[in-house]
Design a protein around this motif. Structure first.
Motif, mmCIF file in Angstrom:
data_model
loop_
_atom_site.group_PDB
_atom_site.id
_atom_site.type_symbol
_atom_site.label_atom_id
_atom_site.label_comp_id
_atom_site.label_asym_id
_atom_site.label_seq_id
_atom_site.Cartn_x
_atom_site.Cartn_y
_atom_site.Cartn_z
ATOM 1 N N GLU A 130 0.832 -1.208 0.000
ATOM 2 C CA GLU A 130 0.000 0.000 0.000
ATOM 3 C C GLU A 130 0.871 1.265 0.000
ATOM 4 O O GLU A 130 0.797 2.088 0.909
ATOM 5 C CB GLU A 130 -0.929 0.009 1.221
ATOM 6 N N GLU B 295 -1.115 4.700 0.165
ATOM 7 C CA GLU B 295 -2.206 4.857 1.123
ATOM 8 C C GLU B 295 -1.948 6.055 2.033
ATOM 9 O O GLU B 295 -0.870 6.209 2.616
ATOM 10 C CB GLU B 295 -2.358 3.601 1.979
ATOM 11 N N SER C 65 -2.660 -3.179 -3.298
ATOM 12 C CA SER C 65 -3.602 -2.071 -3.354
ATOM 13 C C SER C 65 -5.004 -2.618 -3.152
ATOM 14 O O SER C 65 -5.337 -3.692 -3.652
ATOM 15 C CB SER C 65 -3.506 -1.330 -4.692
#
Length: 651
Positions: A154, A157, A185
């Protein structure tokens, strides 16, 4: 090439494992996205591949498992969460420490800082970095060894759209040079935008393994975004008109169109067009503030290039690419390097946006990043990506420098410096109090060791220095790619023993010098008498402090905690010394008197007679309760370390 074969995590009680028989591959020169909802097993899959969790299966990096890669930092870089570094270290200091662990020059830190746009913030501490800067620094740490493979969990993020667009462009450029990129993701839009291939998992199992274009066709649908103060009324009208236009449609099965409310005044309409939605709003007199047909990236985002505010240099001002000598070949990349930052094909650039779940949709639409500059500039497509950003390529992987790594770690550790200062001050105060009374032996005055204390403050300070050496590796895992093999790395352990022993020796000499100078200055030059048998005092003092430091290192390595390392040091005077005293209180039938002479006579090479005195000193120290307890504790910790090493190799 990354190959994951049969990855399976440990069972979680009565629950199934987070990852169950997961098999996929990520080819070089391409960006592969491991897509799935929250708790789908994406992070666990990466941790299994990096041997950070126990489980079954095989993960191969260019045909070799991680434990067979001689220098993992030169083969793969990864980002799991925030920057795994001590908050008080600077960005440059943290990267220089990692460069020593990877076996690359220290100036590599400045190169990767410039690559990620943080060279102007090199002296800022990790704890002061924002979320976007933290992600940039994490990527710089992953690139420090010029790896062939990137594993990112991620990475976008929590960052702004501009940071996300910049990151996507950097990863596309990295893959364009033949590197293998694997990232996770939970956003279908992001996966379709950046990936060449998307691996979808659900509940730890493989659901689909698709090209990006196929993934976009099956998971993403075009939609119409409407913003209106009467959004709820418009949604009801659109659904009613759709049902009247399609009376055969069973509402329980599905409608001709689908309307999703994204906020109080914003709705998304699937299965319709801007013209149809606009005409419906006009017929019923509904005010519309926004009407957009999202079939691609529509709202351009100004790319953010450097987090330190510096303007990037034009391409013409960049230094020429370095000439890599044939005598130091670079690890071969598996894909051609003559390409630009743009993603290959239209699988990502023409991907429609939106989600097909009917529950939520992202509100940001981002363009693909074609270049890392704020203004359009020429791109030299025949120049490798890293050379275009003026970062030199490294030669073939070489050995790591654990001693240099440990020296940099110790020099940038404020906690260790504070422990040294506190130990010196407490020892100095105790020495002055003992010198004032005048009835304490000079050995205890110089060491600042009252009889009421089981251990001197300097010994506890040395133990804390040793415990920090390995304790910080597990609390702030800078060596996270090898955290599962840290106890097995004999070179790193030897480096920590040497550095902690040197620090303990320096602390001991500093305590002796400071206590003597301070006592003579305060109470006069005649306040301290000469110390009898100073070799015994010096050897015992040095052995005590170095032994405490080594006990802290070994205990923190075995128990993976600074507090447990310090607890092992405290256990020596509290538990082990009384046990040794109880055993030594029993009368012995034999004596060690004359052992040095017998050893000299029986030795094949006759050593000078002066060495007998040194052997006698060592025997006297070893037979003391504190010396015996320290030797017994170190022996037990070495055995525990060997057991931990063997257990780690069997998993």
């Amino acid at each position: 090439m990354i190959q994951a074969i049969g990855l399976t995590g440990e069972p979680r009680g009565e629950l199934p494992p987070a990852v169950d028989d997961l098999t996929f591959e990520a080819r070089p020169g391409r960006v592969t996205v491991l897509h799935g909802a929250a708790a789908a097993g994406k992070t666990t899959a990466l941790r299994l591949m990096l041997q950070l969790e126990y489980g079954r299966g095989v993960a191969l990096f260019r045909g070799r498992p991680l434990h067979r890669v001689p220098n993992p930092a030169r083969e793969l870089g990864f980002v799991l969460g925030d920057v795994p570094g001590h908050p008080s270290r600077t960005a440059r200091g943290h990267l220089r420490m990692l460069s020593a662990a990877a076996g690359v020059p220290a100036d590599r830190a400045d190169d990767v800082l410039d690559l990620v746009g943080l060279s102007g913030l090199a002296d800022q501490r990790l704890g002061e970095l924002s979320r976007g800067m933290d992600r940039r620094l994490a990527l710089a740490a992953a690139l420090i060894g010029d790896p062939h493979t990137l594993l990112l969990d991620e990475p976008a993020e929590g960052v702004s759209p501009r940071e996300r667009a910049w990151l996507h462009g950097l990863l596309r450029g990295y893959a364009a040079q033949g590197g293998a990129v694997l990232l996770t993701s939970r956003s279908a839009k992001e996966a379709a935008r950046i990936a060449d291939r998307v691996v979808t998992i659900e509940d730890g199992r493989l659901v689909a393994d698709q090209e990006a274009a196929e993934f976009a066709r099956t998971r993403l649908r075009p939609r119409v975004v409407v913003r209106s103060p009467q959004a709820d009324r418009l949604a009801s009208l659109l659904v009613d008109e759709s049902q009247r236009a399609h009376p055969a449609t069973d509402p329980a099965v599905g409608r001709a169109i689908e309307v999703v409310r994204e906020s109080g005044s914003r709705i998304a309409v699937y299965g319709s067009s801007c013209a149809a939605v606009g005409e419906a709003a006009f017929r019923h007199g509904i005010l519309v503030h926004q009407l957009a047909d999202e079939v691609g990236d529509t709202a351009p985002v100004t790319t953010l290039h450097r987090a330190d505010g510096r303007r990037p240099r034009p391409v013409d001002e960049l230094p020429p690419a370095p000439d890599i000598s044939p005598t130091t070949p670079e690890p071969p990349r598996d894909a051609p390097a003559e390409t630009s930052l743009a993603p290959p094909g239209a699988a990502s650039s023409a991907t429609p946006t939106g989600t097909g779940t009917g529950t939520h949709s992202e509100t940001h639409t981002l363009p693909l990043v074609e270049s890392p500059a704020a203004a359009p500039r020429p791109v030299r497509t025949s120049t490798p990506f890293v050379e275009r950003l003026a970062i030199p390529r490294l030669p073939a992987p070489g050995p790591a420098w654990p001693l240099r790594y440990e020296l940099r770690r110790t020099a940038t550790d404020r906690t260790g410096l504070a422990a040294v200062v506190v130990s010196l001050l407490v020892s100095l105060v105790l020495a002055l109090l003992l010198a004032r009374h005048g009835d304490a032996p000079m050995s205890r005055v110089l060491t600042g060791w009252p009889r009421q204390l089981p251990f001197p403050p300097a010994a506890l300070g040395a133990g804390l220095l040793g415990a920090l050496a390995f304790g910080q590796e597990f609390r702030y895992p800078a060596l996270a790619p090898e955290i599962g093999t840290v106890p097995r790395r004999l070179g790193l352990l030897v480096a920590k023993l040497l550095v902690s022993g040197g620090c303990a020796l320096t602390l001991g000499l500093g305590v002796l010098a400071a206590d003597e100078v301070s006592a003579r200055f305060v109470f006069g030059p005649d306040s301290l008498n000469s110390v009898a048998e100073w070799p015994v005092l010096a050897a015992g003092w040095i052995g005590l402090l170095v032994g405490c430091a080594w006990a802290g290192v070994l205990a923190a390595c075995v128990f993976r905690s600074t507090s447990m390392g310090l607890a092992a040091v405290l256990a020596v005077p509290v538990l082990v010394v009384p046990l040794v005293q109880r055993v030594a209180a029993e009368p012995a039938a034999r004596s060690l008197v004359g052992l040095p002479g017998r050893m000299r006579v029986s030795a094949p090479v006759q050593w000078p007679s002066g060495i007998d005195h040194g052997v006698s000193v060592l025997l006297r120290l070893a037979t003391q309760p504190v010396g015996s307890a320290m030797a017994l504790s170190l022996t037990a910790l070495v055995c525990a370390y060997a057991f931990t090493m063997r257990r780690s190799r069997t998993h």
